[in-house]
Design a protein around this motif. Structure first.
Motif, PDB file in Angstrom:
ATOM      1  N   PRO A 148     -59.681 -56.621  -4.684  1.00 17.26           N
ATOM      2  CA  PRO A 148     -60.969 -56.010  -5.023  1.00 17.26           C
ATOM      3  C   PRO A 148     -60.971 -54.522  -4.671  1.00 17.26           C
ATOM      4  O   PRO A 148     -60.313 -54.103  -3.703  1.00 17.26           O
ATOM      5  N   ALA A 149     -61.719 -53.737  -5.427  1.00 15.76           N
ATOM      6  CA  ALA A 149     -61.748 -52.283  -5.217  1.00 15.76           C
ATOM      7  C   ALA A 149     -62.200 -51.921  -3.808  1.00 15.76           C
ATOM      8  O   ALA A 149     -61.688 -50.975  -3.199  1.00 15.76           O
ATOM      9  N   TYR A 150     -63.165 -52.690  -3.243  1.00 13.33           N
ATOM     10  CA  TYR A 150     -63.685 -52.336  -1.919  1.00 13.33           C
ATOM     11  C   TYR A 150     -62.648 -52.505  -0.814  1.00 13.33           C
ATOM     12  O   TYR A 150     -62.814 -51.976   0.287  1.00 13.33           O
ATOM     13  N   VAL A 151     -61.572 -53.262  -1.096  1.00 12.88           N
ATOM     14  CA  VAL A 151     -60.497 -53.405  -0.106  1.00 12.88           C
ATOM     15  C   VAL A 151     -59.828 -52.058   0.134  1.00 12.88           C
ATOM     16  O   VAL A 151     -59.353 -51.765   1.237  1.00 12.88           O
ATOM     17  N   ILE A 152     -59.810 -51.218  -0.890  1.00 13.58           N
ATOM     18  CA  ILE A 152     -59.199 -49.889  -0.752  1.00 13.58           C
ATOM     19  C   ILE A 152     -60.162 -48.951  -0.029  1.00 13.58           C
ATOM     20  O   ILE A 152     -59.849 -48.445   1.037  1.00 13.58           O
ATOM     21  N   PHE A 153     -61.350 -48.708  -0.614  1.00 10.86           N
ATOM     22  CA  PHE A 153     -62.397 -47.937   0.060  1.00 10.86           C
ATOM     23  C   PHE A 153     -63.750 -48.399  -0.460  1.00 10.86           C
ATOM     24  O   PHE A 153     -63.886 -48.720  -1.643  1.00 10.86           O
ATOM     25  N   HIS A 154     -64.759 -48.396   0.401  1.00 12.68           N
ATOM     26  CA  HIS A 154     -66.126 -48.687  -0.013  1.00 12.68           C
ATOM     27  C   HIS A 154     -66.694 -47.500  -0.785  1.00 12.68           C
ATOM     28  O   HIS A 154     -66.249 -46.357  -0.613  1.00 12.68           O
ATOM     29  N   ASP A 155     -67.708 -47.766  -1.592  1.00  9.21           N
ATOM     30  CA  ASP A 155     -68.414 -46.686  -2.296  1.00  9.21           C
ATOM     31  C   ASP A 155     -68.921 -45.629  -1.327  1.00  9.21           C
ATOM     32  O   ASP A 155     -68.860 -44.435  -1.613  1.00  9.21           O
ATOM     33  N   ALA A 156     -69.466 -46.089  -0.185  1.00 12.22           N
ATOM     34  CA  ALA A 156     -70.032 -45.139   0.782  1.00 12.22           C
ATOM     35  C   ALA A 156     -68.962 -44.156   1.264  1.00 12.22           C
ATOM     36  O   ALA A 156     -69.236 -42.958   1.447  1.00 12.22           O
ATOM     37  N   THR A 157     -67.735 -44.643   1.436  1.00 10.36           N
ATOM     38  CA  THR A 157     -66.639 -43.757   1.855  1.00 10.36           C
ATOM     39  C   THR A 157     -66.290 -42.779   0.742  1.00 10.36           C
ATOM     40  O   THR A 157     -66.110 -41.574   0.988  1.00 10.36           O
ATOM     41  N   LEU A 158     -66.220 -43.274  -0.496  1.00  9.96           N
ATOM     42  CA  LEU A 158     -65.915 -42.381  -1.627  1.00  9.96           C
ATOM     43  C   LEU A 158     -67.002 -41.330  -1.805  1.00  9.96           C
ATOM     44  O   LEU A 158     -66.716 -40.173  -2.151  1.00  9.96           O
ATOM     45  N   ARG A 159     -68.246 -41.706  -1.591  1.00  8.18           N
ATOM     46  CA  ARG A 159     -69.351 -40.743  -1.719  1.00  8.18           C
ATOM     47  C   ARG A 159     -69.219 -39.636  -0.672  1.00  8.18           C
ATOM     48  O   ARG A 159     -69.453 -38.464  -0.958  1.00  8.18           O
ATOM     49  N   GLU A 160     -68.856 -40.048   0.554  1.00 10.93           N
ATOM     50  CA  GLU A 160     -68.699 -39.046   1.615  1.00 10.93           C
ATOM     51  C   GLU A 160     -67.520 -38.124   1.311  1.00 10.93           C
ATOM     52  O   GLU A 160     -67.588 -36.911   1.547  1.00 10.93           O
ATOM     53  N   ILE A 161     -66.443 -38.688   0.762  1.00 10.42           N
ATOM     54  CA  ILE A 161     -65.291 -37.864   0.382  1.00 10.42           C
ATOM     55  C   ILE A 161     -65.676 -36.888  -0.721  1.00 10.42           C
ATOM     56  O   ILE A 161     -65.358 -35.691  -0.664  1.00 10.42           O
ATOM     57  N   ALA A 162     -66.405 -37.400  -1.739  1.00 14.28           N
ATOM     58  CA  ALA A 162     -66.804 -36.555  -2.878  1.00 14.28           C
ATOM     59  C   ALA A 162     -67.722 -35.424  -2.433  1.00 14.28           C
ATOM     60  O   ALA A 162     -67.659 -34.309  -2.949  1.00 14.28           O
ATOM     61  N   THR A 163     -68.568 -35.696  -1.446  1.00 15.01           N
ATOM     62  CA  THR A 163     -69.536 -34.693  -0.985  1.00 15.01           C
ATOM     63  C   THR A 163     -68.892 -33.666  -0.065  1.00 15.01           C
ATOM     64  O   THR A 163     -69.179 -32.473  -0.158  1.00 15.01           O
ATOM     65  N   SER A 164     -67.986 -34.121   0.816  1.00 13.97           N
ATOM     66  CA  SER A 164     -67.410 -33.192   1.809  1.00 13.97           C
ATOM     67  C   SER A 164     -66.130 -32.510   1.348  1.00 13.97           C
ATOM     68  O   SER A 164     -65.706 -31.517   1.931  1.00 13.97           O
TER      69      SER A 164
ATOM     70  N   ASN B 214     -65.766 -41.513   7.605  1.00  8.98           N
ATOM     71  CA  ASN B 214     -66.039 -42.899   7.989  1.00  8.98           C
ATOM     72  C   ASN B 214     -65.367 -43.857   7.026  1.00  8.98           C
ATOM     73  O   ASN B 214     -65.516 -43.726   5.807  1.00  8.98           O
ATOM     74  N   GLY B 215     -64.644 -44.834   7.576  1.00 12.21           N
ATOM     75  CA  GLY B 215     -63.987 -45.838   6.738  1.00 12.21           C
ATOM     76  C   GLY B 215     -62.544 -45.510   6.406  1.00 12.21           C
ATOM     77  O   GLY B 215     -61.878 -46.280   5.717  1.00 12.21           O
TER      78      GLY B 215
END
Length: 607
Positions: A559-575, A587-588
């Motif tokens: 599953p995609a969340y096994v790699i990274f959660h959406d919340a982690t991707l959002r933080e990466i995209a923002t920072s 985080n994550g």
């Protein structure tokens, strides 16, 4: 903040393995207690981080953590998620062939596992107990512990034997965890698992990111379609229906309207169920339409909504099911369409259910609490949390807070309706369902009214001040308040002991004013959109990261969340981290994931 050098072993594992800087809520106290060898009973909401409460002590203590879980179909995904973090995890269940089981057993005996997942029925097999004796056990974690409660909402008889764990391995700490339990269920879990000496941890049941909304049923499938198109376009979600037939019809309706959806119920063959569950876990934006047979242990963090097309049987069940939304902490919706027929049907099911009078009484109490939640004019969250013994204040993020409902003095309306039922029974020796009673009140000369000569009753046409939907609301609320009852296979309405006080003008009846919203193709501006807004410049970056994650997940078969959660991707995209060191602070992003995916993420960001 403590440095890694001075941090406790548990905090060091949290940071290095899981990629989080600090524990949440009660996690730290629970982890410390179990890591030190204490027993624990943990009540924590879905998405509250229960799994860390046993995974980290298992990694800190010598030996292998044994996790008892009823979720055979999900063990592979749970193990995949741990392996992706660099945790040595395995499982033993009936889905494996002989060689796979032999290899896992050998790894356990050699101490080459950190966590081993078992289904509760395996512990009834002497060979499994002998196997456990040949290794070193760090702890026993009993997940979904409410399954041991016979009057809970998901009883599993295999759980009753788990009390023997303490007798056979008295020095091994046990931690029992559940996402929902009233005080009575809580006490039953402790008693049946012999956790009387355990320390109890009860976290807040509040999930502030979930917006609770309950709407009167008009055209439920169209109402659902509006919700999905206007607020959850492209989102993953779960739609619960009471019957298998309703599941099939709702899934077909959504697909016919261009929305990706699959059915899930016990009537499907096991291969189809497994395939549909796997698709839901692995694909972005897929909706599963299901009976309550689906969902326990589903660890998909980005479920943005849970919709109920029928009234749940209990507040505990409703809370557990809605808790499958927003496990990542991002805004999500819990939506329920509820009507008179739901109440009639549930009352009839209780009357016809197996079990003694005490069982039926308990079922009725569950339903009464659910009806009270539906009919309240106060904050939904306050009512919901009060059911679990938790005080709170109005949340500002449920339908009754966002658009406060009106209440009105429905005493006269109640008297008219009860008088009609009284006259049918006393003057004609007849009993009818809500439809006929409402036709009489509205003065409708239908074939059935004329056939039974009901247009000659003195109550004929005395209720024209309300519409049909208004009267159905009165019937439903009188049922909810115990001023009416349902009887027999045909759902006929009869008075209760409390009805007389209303007819004698000794009791006032306050009702919630019906506000039926028609299906519409335009967004409802009064409802708060659940989707989380990213800064405009981060949106395309987030989508690129999701595309990379989807491709990587497909390649690895996880599953995609096994790699990274959406919340982690959002933080990466923002920072927008520029180096592996900066990425490692997100985080994550733990040590193993940074090593495995770090450069790929940076390459995706710079593309």
């Amino acid at each position: 903040m403590a440095s890694l050098e001075t941090a406790s072993p548990a905090l060091e594992v949290l940071r290095r393995v899981f990629g989080y800087d600090s524990f949440r809520g009660e996690q730290e106290a629970i982890v410390g207690h179990v890591a030190a060898g204490g027993d624990a009973l943990v009540l924590m909401p879905t998405g509250g981080g229960k799994s860390l409460c046993y995974q980290i002590p298992a990694l800190v203590r010598p030996g292998v953590g044994i996790v008892i879980s009823p979720l055979i179909a999900l063990m592979q995904d749970q193990v995949d998620a741990l392996n992706a973090l660099g945790v040595r995890a395995g499982f033993l269940n009936s889905s494996q062939d002989f060689e796979e089981r032999r290899m896992t057993e050998a790894m356990y005996q050699a101490g080459e596992l950190d966590l081993l997942y078992l289904a509760p029925e395996r512990l009834r097999v002497p060979a499994t107990l002998d196997l456990l004796d040949r290794g070193r056990i760090a702890l026993f974690a009993i997940d979904e512990a409410h399954c041991v409660a016979q009057w809970g909402h998901d009883f599993r008889p295999d759980y009753l034997g788990l009390s023997e764990l303490h007798e056979r391995w008295p020095s091994v700490p046990r931690i029992a965890l559940t996402a929902t339990a009233t005080q009575a269920t809580h006490a039953e879990i402790a008693s049946r698992l012999k956790l009387d000496e355990a320390r109890h941890f009860v976290a807040s049941f509040d999930r502030p990111n979930i917006q609770y909304r309950i709407v009167p049923k008009a055209e439920p499938k169209k109402q659902l379609l509006d919700l999905l198109r206007n607020e959850h376009s492209g989102d993953a979600g779960i739609v619960y229906c009471l019957s298998r037939s309703s599941v099939e019809k709702t899934a077909e309706f959504l697909v016919a309207n261009g929305i990706a959806a699959v059915p899930y119920h016990a009537g499907l063959d096991s291969r189809t169920r497994a395939e549909n569950q796997s698709r839901f876990l692995r694909e972005d934006g897929l909706i599963v339409v299901a009976t309550i047979a689906f969902g326990m242990g589903i660890d998909k963090p980005d479920v943005r909504f849970v919709a109920h097309m029928d009234l749940p049987k209990s507040v505990e069940g409703y809370y557990q099911e809605t808790g499958r939304a927003g496990r990542d902490g991002l805004p999500s919706t819990a939506w329920l369409a509820y009507g008179l027929q739901d109440v009639v049907q549930q009352r009839k099911m209780i009357d016809q259910s197996e079990g003694d009078d005490a069982h039926r009484r308990r079922q009725s109490q569950h339903l009464d609490a659910m009806l009270a939640l539906c009919e309240t004019v106060e904050c939904r969250r306050v009512q919901l949390l009060a059911y679990f013994g938790q005080e709170s204040t109005a949340c500002g993020n449920c339908d009754t807070c966002l658009t406060p409902p009106e209440s009105w003095d429905g005493t006269i309306a109640a008297q008219k309706l009860l008088s009609t039922i009284y006259r049918l029974q006393r003057e004609r020796r007849q009993k009818f369902g809500a439809g006929q009673v409402i036709d009489i009140l509205l003065g409708r000369k239908t074939a059935k009214v004329i056939q039974h000569d009901h247009d000659t009753l003195t109550v004929f046409g005395i209720g024209e001040e309300l519409s049909e939907s208004g009267w159905r609301g009165v019937v439903r609320q009188l049922l909810a308040q115990g001023l009416l009852a349902v009887e027999g296979d045909y759902g006929t309405l009869v008075m209760t002991d409390a009805s007389a006080a209303v007819l004698r003008k000794e009791r006032t009846v306050n009702l919630r004013r019906e506000k039926v919203t028609k299906a519409t193709s335009k967004p409802d501006s009064s409802s708060k959109k659940a989707a989380v807004e990213l800064p405009a410049e981060a949106e395309p970056v987030f989508e690129r990261l999701r595309a990379w994650r989807a491709a990587s997940a497909k390649e690895q078969g996880v599953p995609a969340y096994v790699i990274f959660h959406d919340a982690t991707l959002r933080e990466i995209a923002t920072s927008s981290p520029q180096t592996l060191e900066e990425l490692g602070r997100i985080n994550g992003v733990g040590e193993n994931k940074l090593a495995k995916y770090g450069q790929q993420v940076l390459d995706t960001l710079s593309a």
